[in-house]
Scaffold this motif. Structure first.
Motif, mmCIF file in Angstrom:
data_model
loop_
_atom_site.group_PDB
_atom_site.id
_atom_site.type_symbol
_atom_site.label_atom_id
_atom_site.label_comp_id
_atom_site.label_asym_id
_atom_site.label_seq_id
_atom_site.Cartn_x
_atom_site.Cartn_y
_atom_site.Cartn_z
ATOM 1 N N LEU A 182 0.818 -1.217 0.000
ATOM 2 C CA LEU A 182 0.000 0.000 0.000
ATOM 3 C C LEU A 182 0.847 1.261 0.000
ATOM 4 O O LEU A 182 1.902 1.329 0.626
ATOM 5 C CB LEU A 182 -0.914 0.014 1.238
ATOM 6 N N GLU A 183 0.346 2.272 -0.708
ATOM 7 C CA GLU A 183 0.933 3.606 -0.650
ATOM 8 C C GLU A 183 -0.115 4.519 -0.031
ATOM 9 O O GLU A 183 -1.237 4.591 -0.523
ATOM 10 C CB GLU A 183 1.258 4.098 -2.060
ATOM 11 N N VAL A 184 0.262 5.177 1.041
ATOM 12 C CA VAL A 184 -0.683 6.058 1.732
ATOM 13 C C VAL A 184 -0.193 7.495 1.616
ATOM 14 O O VAL A 184 0.994 7.772 1.787
ATOM 15 C CB VAL A 184 -0.820 5.645 3.214
ATOM 16 N N MET A 207 -10.566 10.898 6.429
ATOM 17 C CA MET A 207 -10.660 10.417 5.051
ATOM 18 C C MET A 207 -11.658 11.218 4.231
ATOM 19 O O MET A 207 -11.469 11.413 3.039
ATOM 20 C CB MET A 207 -11.030 8.934 5.042
ATOM 21 N N GLU A 208 -12.709 11.714 4.897
ATOM 22 C CA GLU A 208 -13.704 12.490 4.157
ATOM 23 C C GLU A 208 -13.133 13.814 3.661
ATOM 24 O O GLU A 208 -13.600 14.376 2.669
ATOM 25 C CB GLU A 208 -14.937 12.736 5.030
ATOM 26 N N LYS A 209 -12.123 14.326 4.344
ATOM 27 C CA LYS A 209 -11.478 15.563 3.899
ATOM 28 C C LYS A 209 -10.297 15.287 2.976
ATOM 29 O O LYS A 209 -9.559 16.205 2.634
ATOM 30 C CB LYS A 209 -11.000 16.362 5.112
ATOM 31 N N GLY A 210 -10.078 14.039 2.643
ATOM 32 C CA GLY A 210 -8.966 13.684 1.763
ATOM 33 C C GLY A 210 -7.621 13.770 2.462
ATOM 34 O O GLY A 210 -6.581 13.857 1.810
ATOM 35 N N GLN A 211 -7.625 13.726 3.781
ATOM 36 C CA GLN A 211 -6.363 13.841 4.521
ATOM 37 C C GLN A 211 -5.644 12.511 4.654
ATOM 38 O O GLN A 211 -4.527 12.462 5.146
ATOM 39 C CB GLN A 211 -6.632 14.395 5.923
ATOM 40 N N PHE A 212 -6.308 11.431 4.261
ATOM 41 C CA PHE A 212 -5.711 10.100 4.351
ATOM 42 C C PHE A 212 -6.226 9.317 3.155
ATOM 43 O O PHE A 212 -7.404 9.006 3.079
ATOM 44 C CB PHE A 212 -6.138 9.455 5.683
ATOM 45 N N ARG A 213 -5.339 9.069 2.177
ATOM 46 C CA ARG A 213 -5.771 8.428 0.931
ATOM 47 C C ARG A 213 -4.876 7.233 0.657
ATOM 48 O O ARG A 213 -3.712 7.229 1.041
ATOM 49 C CB ARG A 213 -5.647 9.411 -0.234
ATOM 50 N N CYS A 214 -5.427 6.287 -0.038
ATOM 51 C CA CYS A 214 -4.667 5.049 -0.239
ATOM 52 C C CYS A 214 -4.686 4.586 -1.683
ATOM 53 O O CYS A 214 -5.716 4.605 -2.338
ATOM 54 C CB CYS A 214 -5.273 3.972 0.657
#
Ligand code: ADP
Ligand code: MG
Length: 492
Positions: A17-19, A202-209
């Protein structure tokens, strides 16, 4: 030992995974523009973020600090020297025509994260997942094609996100199922929050995978050809998309076909993946060291300062709860799922002096209430002090556990004093011996056959009589007093 869960019996699933995670800074990575969410489009920008010529990037010191924090929290080797490089590509939301990232000499390498991996028989076991690298980079802007959001038809570009400081965290291909991938992401997100690196919303796009996945025959030495699933923005989608892609690859291989390296898009409506573009190579980006930026050099003393400022990490906290508080590994893990929860539990345990009892209340009553409300402990009115007081009232026999448990919800909603609450609701346990004696006499008289059984040496009936007595006092009788009175009367 049970085997790690394998979704496809015939193939081994391999996932890396790339986070991408937004660091919690006030301003952007190279410009003084603020980092803001929900701002009017292009209102949180600086000429640098707009790609204006003649402006020079200045590195945000706080972002480096948070990057080092994340690296230390994941057991990485932090490099005293790293290089910012230009990653060149064309996209409307990237006005400079390149993204400043790190490539050949990243901030940190060779870390790890331990996860609880599910297995076929349900007993979880620990798997150590390697971290290849962590590097710092800037985020790009956003293209908006939705007229409902943009206010008019056509495609629009919002550069508020351009230049927001990101960490890219790359794992080794050590994960073996979609469930493990989700467990890894949950663990990583919790850790980054714990260490105050990111809000990781995640809803703010602060943690994406981005998830890379390949299949190979069991026992094969070489990894299979991988595909990459882009921008999965919920844990559920990560699992679903991986299952869909695994099924697609397995069908291809079963039919004698080959997997082609590609970037895939997951369509949650069709629950299927499709090729977005054939995979570009690193060569295509023409990485080169950014001539506007000197190498990032961090002194050993600065790394040490960041290390000293780190809070006690979840795994250390968990070990301490097991050794100092005599909690089970399972309980200790649940109580260290967030720093707020662990802090709350520990403060209440210290107040009460009975860590095991407090842990039971937390796990049985408090966590259930939080789950029902879908909120974190620090967003409630409950304080460690109030919980410890409520527990003390029960332990002292002044209120029964049965009467006290529903009060947890009240304390969560309204920060009231437990003792006042018990009094206002008339929940004080009945310890009035005269009253309890009379009730005991009634119960004994009403159940002669049970009494005979107990006197004949079968103690099981005692609990039944206690239950009857509790009913008569509407559950408010002090259980200790009741047991004593009944035992005395039955012996007599
Ligand atoms: P890129 O940046 O081109 O995507 P990287 O070498 O940084 O390439 O790898 C990205 C991710 O892909 C890493 O998380 C790595 O673990 C994973 N990966 C590499 N090879 C495979 C493979 N054969 N199967 C599954 N995952 C893989
Ligand atoms: Mg990639």
């Amino acid at each position: 030992m049970s085997a790690r869960l394998q979704p496809r019996g015939d193939y081994e699933v391999v996932i890396g995974l790339e986070v991408h995670v937004h660091m919690r800074t006030a301003s952007k990575l190279f410009s003084p523009a603020p980092v803001r969410y929900g701002e009017l489009p292009n209102h949180a920008t600086h000429p640098l973020d707009l790609g204006m010529p003649g402006v020079l990037p200045v590195l945000n010191r706080r972002a480096v600090e948070l990057g080092v924090r994340a690296a230390l929290a994941t057991h990485c080797k932090v490099h005293s020297r790293s290089i910012f490089a230009r990653k060149n590509y064309f996209y409307p939301d990237l006005p400079k025509g390149y993204q400043i990232s790190q490539y050949e000499e990243p901030l940190a390498t060779e870390g790890w994260l331990e996860i609880e991996a599910p297995s076929a028989d349900g007993t979880p076991h620990t798997v150590r997942v390697g971290l290849t690298r962590i590097h710092i980079e800037e985020d790009a802007g956003k293209s908006i094609h939705d007229a409902a959001i943009a206010g008019s038809a056509g495609s629009h570009v919002d550069l508020n996100r351009a230049g927001v400081p990101l960490l890219e965290i790359v794992s080794e291909p050590d994960l073996r199922s979609p469930e493990e991938a989700a467990a890894y992401l949950r663990k990583l997100r919790a850790l980054l929050r714990w260490a105050d690196v990111s809000d990781a919303d995640m809803e703010k796009g602060q943690f994406r995978c981005d998830a890379n996945v390949s299949l190979r025959r069991h026992g094969a030495a070489q990894l299979g050809t991988r595909t990459e699933l882009k921008n999965l923005n919920s844990f559920r989608f990560v699992e679903e998309a991986l299952y869909a892609e695994i099924a697609r690859q397995a069908a291809l291989l079963d039919g004698g076909g080959r997997v082609v390296q590609a970037t895939m898009h997951y369509d949650p409506v069709r629950r299927a993946t499709r090729v977005m573009r054939l995979k570009e190579n690193a060569d295509d980006y023409r990485y080169f060291p950014d001539p506007d930026l000197v190498p990032l050099v961090i002194a050993e003393s600065e790394i040490d300062a960041v290390r000293r400022a780190l809070p006690e990490l979840p795994e250390d906290r968990r070990a301490r709860f097991e050794s100092e508080h005599a909690l089970s590994g399972y309980d200790a893990r649940l109580l260290t799922e967030s720093r707020a929860l662990a802090d709350f539990y520990e403060a209440a345990a210290i107040r009460s002096g009975q860590p095991k009892v407090v842990a039971n209340w937390m796990l049985r009553d408090v966590l259930a209430q939080l789950k029902e409300r879908d909120c974190e402990i620090d967003a409630t009115q409950l304080t460690p002090d109030a919980l410890a007081k409520l527990i003390a009232l029960v332990e002292d026999g002044r209120v029964t556990a049965a009467s006290a448990r529903p009060l947890v919800a009240v304390l969560i909603e309204r920060g009231v004093d437990p003792e006042t609450l018990v009094r206002e609701r008339g929940l004080e346990a009945v310890s009035d011996t005269g009253l309890l004696e009379a009730a005991a006499d009634e119960v004994i008289a009403a159940h002669p056959e049970v009494v005979a059984q107990i006197r004949g040496g079968d103690a099981r009936g005692l609990n039944f009589l206690m239950g009857q007595l509790m009913k008569r006092t509407e559950g408010k009788a002090n259980p200790k007093a009741v047991r004593e009175i009944l035992a005395r009367k039955l012996a007599g």
